[in-house]
Motif scaffolding. Structure first.
Motif, PDB file in Angstrom:
ATOM      1  N   GLY A  42       4.256  -2.234   2.261  1.00  5.72           N
ATOM      2  CA  GLY A  42       4.598  -2.441   0.863  1.00  5.72           C
ATOM      3  C   GLY A  42       4.886  -3.914   0.601  1.00  5.72           C
ATOM      4  O   GLY A  42       4.729  -4.757   1.477  1.00  5.72           O
ATOM      5  N   PHE A  90       1.700 -12.003  -4.088  1.00  3.85           N
ATOM      6  CA  PHE A  90       1.554 -11.572  -5.465  1.00  3.85           C
ATOM      7  C   PHE A  90       2.674 -12.159  -6.318  1.00  3.85           C
ATOM      8  O   PHE A  90       3.849 -12.115  -5.940  1.00  3.85           O
ATOM      9  CB  PHE A  90       1.625 -10.048  -5.576  1.00  3.85           C
TER      10      PHE A  90
ATOM     11  N   TYR B  36       3.553   2.887  -8.256  1.00  2.00           N
ATOM     12  CA  TYR B  36       2.454   1.953  -8.479  1.00  2.00           C
ATOM     13  C   TYR B  36       1.220   2.456  -7.747  1.00  2.00           C
ATOM     14  O   TYR B  36       1.311   3.020  -6.665  1.00  2.00           O
ATOM     15  CB  TYR B  36       2.797   0.556  -7.957  1.00  2.00           C
ATOM     16  N   GLN B  38      -2.393   1.066  -6.116  1.00  2.00           N
ATOM     17  CA  GLN B  38      -3.035  -0.162  -5.662  1.00  2.00           C
ATOM     18  C   GLN B  38      -4.384   0.175  -5.040  1.00  2.00           C
ATOM     19  O   GLN B  38      -4.452   0.796  -3.972  1.00  2.00           O
ATOM     20  CB  GLN B  38      -2.147  -0.905  -4.654  1.00  2.00           C
ATOM     21  N   GLY B  41      -7.728  -4.180  -2.053  1.00  2.00           N
ATOM     22  CA  GLY B  41      -8.025  -5.560  -2.413  1.00  2.00           C
ATOM     23  C   GLY B  41      -7.552  -5.966  -3.795  1.00  2.00           C
ATOM     24  O   GLY B  41      -7.847  -7.084  -4.241  1.00  2.00           O
ATOM     25  N   LYS B  42      -6.827  -5.075  -4.469  1.00  2.00           N
ATOM     26  CA  LYS B  42      -6.365  -5.370  -5.828  1.00  2.00           C
ATOM     27  C   LYS B  42      -4.839  -5.432  -5.876  1.00  2.00           C
ATOM     28  O   LYS B  42      -4.157  -5.169  -4.888  1.00  2.00           O
ATOM     29  CB  LYS B  42      -6.854  -4.282  -6.799  1.00  2.00           C
ATOM     30  N   SER B  43      -4.316  -5.784  -7.027  1.00  2.00           N
ATOM     31  CA  SER B  43      -2.868  -5.874  -7.199  1.00  2.00           C
ATOM     32  C   SER B  43      -2.302  -4.523  -7.654  1.00  2.00           C
ATOM     33  O   SER B  43      -3.035  -3.688  -8.190  1.00  2.00           O
ATOM     34  CB  SER B  43      -2.531  -6.973  -8.207  1.00  2.00           C
ATOM     35  N   PRO B  44      -1.007  -4.287  -7.442  1.00  2.00           N
ATOM     36  CA  PRO B  44      -0.394  -3.028  -7.874  1.00  2.00           C
ATOM     37  C   PRO B  44      -0.395  -2.894  -9.389  1.00  2.00           C
ATOM     38  O   PRO B  44      -0.260  -3.875 -10.124  1.00  2.00           O
ATOM     39  CB  PRO B  44       1.038  -3.134  -7.347  1.00  2.00           C
ATOM     40  N   LEU B  88       2.366   3.307  -4.131  1.00  2.00           N
ATOM     41  CA  LEU B  88       3.590   2.638  -3.701  1.00  2.00           C
ATOM     42  C   LEU B  88       4.766   3.137  -4.532  1.00  2.00           C
ATOM     43  O   LEU B  88       4.709   3.117  -5.765  1.00  2.00           O
ATOM     44  CB  LEU B  88       3.461   1.124  -3.876  1.00  2.00           C
ATOM     45  N   GLN B 109       6.385   1.686   2.021  1.00  2.00           N
ATOM     46  CA  GLN B 109       5.234   1.129   2.728  1.00  2.00           C
ATOM     47  C   GLN B 109       3.903   1.604   2.161  1.00  2.00           C
ATOM     48  O   GLN B 109       2.854   1.079   2.519  1.00  2.00           O
ATOM     49  CB  GLN B 109       5.314   1.472   4.233  1.00  2.00           C
TER      50      GLN B 109
END
Lengths: 112, 117
Positions: A42, A90, B36, B38, B41-44, B88, B109
């Motif tokens: 995470g 991020f 979230y 995800q 390869g991308k953002s949450p 997440l 995690q």
């Protein structure tokens, strides 16, 4: 609106080098955050800011520094890069009155 | 040590089934709870938030919170291959007694979900 932007997208550093990861948002958000995400894990909070001129440490601040001179920008500085800093970074921002954090696309950093 | 734990994955479900994702947290004063999504390869991306005990539904997603058990879950009904992603769980905790969290998130995690046709 571009939202949250981050540069660069990818970077390879040698041990001991320094660099600044850039983060900008055009939504006039008060709060900004830096997280790192190691493979299969995470996100962990590095630093955050509640407004221009105000920053504080998160869970894993060692080896990093931040500044926030404007509402829009929140750069993250890595001094003396180490292999343990290999990660995806991020940036996120949030309006004071809401809980939704908007994340940038991330910067993938490798330290060799 | 504030911790957020998610059920170990990966989780694989057939298309159309219900996917159940679970999360426990250690700090009793946790205030807000989020899920979230995800993609690789991308953002949450925030898909659900919940603040009080009970269920909260949004389309095919239902979040459930039980503060007494320190447990939060996410149910995805009629799972689609496009739901395949890492999910997440995140919580916020006040920085000080009676204070604000400043929105600082503590993440689990993650659980990898695969929906197969």
């Amino acid at each position: 609106n571009a939202g949250v932007t981050q540069t660069p997208k990818f970077r390879i550093l040698k041990i001991g080098q320094s660099m600044t990861l850039q983060c900008a948002q055009d939504m006039n958000h008060n709060y900004m955050y830096w997280y790192r995400q190691d493979p299969g894990m995470g996100l962990k909070l590095i630093y955050y800011s509640v407004g221009a001129g105000i920053t504080d440490k998160g869970e894993v601040p060692n080896g990093y520094n931040v500044s926030r001179s404007t509402t829009e920008d929140f750069p993250l500085r890595l001094e003396l890069a180490a292999p343990s800093q290999t990660s995806v970074y991020f940036c996120a921002s949030r309006l004071l009155a809401t809980d939704t954090q908007y994340f940038g696309p991330g910067t993938r950093l490798t330290v060799l | 040590q504030k911790e957020v734990e998610q059920n170990s994955g990966p989780l694989s479900v057939p298309e159309g089934a219900i996917a159940s994702l679970n999360c426990t947290y250690s700090d009793r004063v946790s205030q807000s709870f989020f899920w979230y999504r995800q993609y690789s390869g991308k953002s949450p991306e925030l898909i659900m938030s919940i603040y009080s005990n009970g269920d909260k539904e949004d389309g095919r997603f239902t979040a459930q919170l039980n503060k007494a058990s320190q447990y939060v879950s996410l149910l995805i009904r009629d799972s689609q291959p496009s739901d395949s992603a890492t999910y997440l769980c995140a919580v916020t905790v006040p920085s000080n007694a009676g204070g604000t969290s400043y929105g600082k998130l503590t993440f689990g995690q993650g659980t990898i979900l695969t929906v197969h046709p």
